[in-house]
Design a protein around this motif. Structure first.
Motif, short mmCIF file in Angstrom:
data_model
loop_
_atom_site.label_atom_id
_atom_site.label_comp_id
_atom_site.label_asym_id
_atom_site.label_seq_id
_atom_site.Cartn_x
_atom_site.Cartn_y
_atom_site.Cartn_z
N PRO B 203 0.83 -1.22 0.00
CA PRO B 203 0.00 0.00 0.00
C PRO B 203 0.85 1.26 0.00
O PRO B 203 1.96 1.28 0.52
CB PRO B 203 -0.79 -0.11 1.31
CG PRO B 203 0.00 -1.03 2.17
CD PRO B 203 0.70 -1.98 1.24
N ARG B 204 0.34 2.28 -0.67
CA ARG B 204 0.94 3.61 -0.64
C ARG B 204 0.08 4.51 0.23
O ARG B 204 -1.10 4.23 0.43
CB ARG B 204 0.95 4.19 -2.07
CG ARG B 204 2.16 3.85 -2.87
CD ARG B 204 1.86 3.92 -4.36
NE ARG B 204 2.31 2.71 -5.01
CZ ARG B 204 3.60 2.47 -5.25
NH1 ARG B 204 4.50 3.35 -4.96
NH2 ARG B 204 3.97 1.33 -5.80
N ALA B 205 0.66 5.59 0.70
CA ALA B 205 -0.13 6.56 1.46
C ALA B 205 -1.10 7.23 0.51
O ALA B 205 -0.72 7.64 -0.58
CB ALA B 205 0.77 7.59 2.11
N ALA B 206 -2.37 7.29 0.91
CA ALA B 206 -3.35 8.01 0.10
C ALA B 206 -3.16 9.50 0.38
O ALA B 206 -3.50 9.98 1.45
CB ALA B 206 -4.75 7.57 0.46
N ILE B 207 -2.55 10.19 -0.57
CA ILE B 207 -2.29 11.62 -0.39
C ILE B 207 -3.52 12.38 -0.90
O ILE B 207 -3.93 12.18 -2.05
CB ILE B 207 -1.04 12.07 -1.16
CG1 ILE B 207 0.17 11.27 -0.73
CG2 ILE B 207 -0.82 13.58 -1.00
CD1 ILE B 207 0.83 11.73 0.53
N PHE B 208 -4.11 13.20 -0.05
CA PHE B 208 -5.30 13.95 -0.45
C PHE B 208 -4.93 15.39 -0.77
O PHE B 208 -3.90 15.88 -0.34
CB PHE B 208 -6.34 13.93 0.68
CG PHE B 208 -6.81 12.54 0.98
CD1 PHE B 208 -7.73 11.93 0.13
CD2 PHE B 208 -6.33 11.85 2.07
CE1 PHE B 208 -8.16 10.63 0.40
CE2 PHE B 208 -6.75 10.56 2.33
CZ PHE B 208 -7.67 9.94 1.49
N ASP B 211 -4.09 17.41 2.09
CA ASP B 211 -2.88 17.10 2.83
C ASP B 211 -1.92 18.28 2.75
O ASP B 211 -1.54 18.72 1.68
CB ASP B 211 -2.19 15.86 2.26
CG ASP B 211 -2.52 14.61 3.06
OD1 ASP B 211 -3.55 14.64 3.77
OD2 ASP B 211 -1.77 13.64 2.98
N MET C 29 6.27 6.65 -2.40
CA MET C 29 6.83 5.35 -2.07
C MET C 29 5.78 4.50 -1.37
O MET C 29 4.83 5.03 -0.80
CB MET C 29 8.05 5.52 -1.17
CG MET C 29 9.22 6.21 -1.85
SD MET C 29 10.65 6.32 -0.75
CE MET C 29 11.77 7.29 -1.80
N PHE C 78 1.38 6.93 8.52
CA PHE C 78 0.85 6.37 7.29
C PHE C 78 -0.67 6.51 7.22
O PHE C 78 -1.25 6.53 6.14
CB PHE C 78 1.27 4.89 7.18
CG PHE C 78 1.25 4.37 5.78
CD1 PHE C 78 2.27 4.71 4.89
CD2 PHE C 78 0.22 3.57 5.32
CE1 PHE C 78 2.25 4.25 3.59
CE2 PHE C 78 0.20 3.11 4.01
CZ PHE C 78 1.22 3.45 3.15
N ARG C 83 -2.43 12.33 9.59
CA ARG C 83 -1.86 13.47 8.86
C ARG C 83 -2.87 14.62 8.79
O ARG C 83 -2.50 15.79 8.86
CB ARG C 83 -1.43 13.04 7.45
CG ARG C 83 -0.32 11.98 7.49
CD ARG C 83 0.48 11.95 6.21
NE ARG C 83 -0.36 11.71 5.05
CZ ARG C 83 -0.87 10.54 4.70
NH1 ARG C 83 -0.62 9.46 5.42
NH2 ARG C 83 -1.61 10.41 3.63
#
Lengths: 213, 213, 213
Positions: B203-208, B211, C29, C78, C83
């Motif tokens: 899994p990758r971090a879900a960047i919103f 963010d 990543m 994560f 975040r």
């Protein structure tokens, strides 16, 4: 002889520091980055060599003169007036830099081999490796830190000159140290000058459209 | 057993050298860069491991066969005809490379742990670290020198396979060395094949948009 | 005193791990890369220092708490919810991070010098070098692995604060260890806060159109 080697090392240190400082300025680093990159280029190869050979802490800390010369070089180059002065006759500047940088590559390569011999290493692969590492390692660190593809991978036969000199030096060492030292360094200078004069370069892989690997 | 390990190491060395040489060619490096990047990928992980363990000079210099195999691999790949031949059936090529690369990852990881044990290290964190470093370190140096984001950070579960195998190997070592060696390497191969078959990825971090960190 | 130093080290470890984890997430990543970059940033400087000093295997493997704290930090970050929570009041977040990161820079720098002294090193150049390396080395590895120009080269006077504190610490050490430790770390914190408050930055080379070097 000692004096001669020391003079050559200082010439090389200045040349390497100039290349590190100019790289840092091109990348818009601040004065700290300029000094650090100048020092890294000048003494980085020797530090990597000492880590490989198990000389810890690395010898450079006991001989701060090289780091001080590199720092002074970076500070002087930081003044725009100095860069303008050097840039006034760019052909002469490039010739002087080629000479100084070649002296540095030659002397650092053979000094690297000498260091390995003095610490009891006789393995030819190791001797050549640490010679080349001492010669080109600082430049590789400089390029990695600056985010460039290492110079030695893409241009001219810089590292090949170092390898040829290192092989000659390591082979001659058991016979005659002076001949090994002088011969190795001289061969590196010769190859560098010939490569620059005749614009030698190494072959690249011909990548075709149909290449799918 | 010795012969089997040596064969696996050579298979891994060739696979790692191929990946280094192809990376260098894609970056338009000259033949020197191609050879150096092939060698770095093949023996770089072992050199880093030996620096961490204090084995200086690194063992690779006493066993030049791996460096020679890597160099030969790079030189052969330099010929366009060879690359065209390999590219003719790209599915078969990728399957062979996956197999060889997985063998390399598996064998280098367990050999790294074996080396640490033989030098008297019993710390589980250190054992797993040097195992994984031996397996993936060469590839990280390759990517840093080539200016790419290290492969292990962005794709598949390459390093996770190495970690799982390293933990198993280190845990089994005090009980039975052969089981540790074979079990660790086999687990790495298994995870790699399963990941490739089922296209596993981490899994990758879900960047919103919101963010702000 | 011991407890105080340990608390400061944990604060610094968390701050460094956060910076590594966020860098990895920005680079898209996977979760493995996020954890590795967090750990590298947190313990990388200490590993480089130990290689320079010849402490092999590096001390970090005997004290896994720092690596575990870094891993936990990365895993917690994560989660998008974490975040978003941290990002709700971004000014407060940046202030807390500046404080924690400065504590880390200060404590790691003086701990680096302490480690060098305890292993019998008295060379002032080496002491300052390993102090700064312990403080900023992890961040440099983070940026190189992430493909960024190392932060310390382009922004603020981060490394200068570390150097000033290292010089003070190394100079005071033979007189009074406690004063050296506390004074060095305090000076680093002070310079960082002043630099952040007054937006200090170091001069860059004024590159002119006519610059040809």
């Amino acid at each position: 002889m000692e004096t001669f080697i020391f003079a050559a090392e200082i010439i090389g240190t200045i040349a390497f520091a100039v290349s590190g400082a100019l790289t840092a300025m091109r990348k818009n680093m601040d004065v700290f980055g300029v000094i650090i990159l100048a020092m890294t280029t000048a003494v980085g190869g020797g530090i990597l060599r000492d880590l490989i050979l198990g000389i810890q802490p690395p010898g450079t800390f006991g001989h701060p003169v090289y780091g001080i010369v590199a720092t002074a070089t970076a500070v002087i180059l930081f003044f725009p007036a100095v860069r303008r002065l050097l840039g006034r006759n760019i052909t002469v500047y490039h010739r002087i830099m080629l000479f100084m940088d070649s002296v540095g590559l030659g002397i650092f390569t053979v000094v690297g081999i000498q260091t390995a011999f003095e610490h009891g290493n006789r393995n030819i692969f190791l001797l050549v490796f640490v010679g080349v590492l001492t010669g080109v390692g600082g430049g590789v660190i400089r390029d990695v830190l600056a985010g460039d593809t290492p110079y030695i991978f893409v241009k001219h036969i810089y590292a090949c000159a170092s390898i040829a000199g290192a092989v000659l030096c390591a082979a001659l060492w058991p016979i005659n140290r002076l001949a090994a030292f002088a011969g190795g360094a001289a061969l590196i200078l010769l190859i560098r000058f010939l490569a620059a004069s005749f614009r030698w370069s190494l072959p690249r892989a011909a990548i075709f459209q149909e290449d799918v690997l």
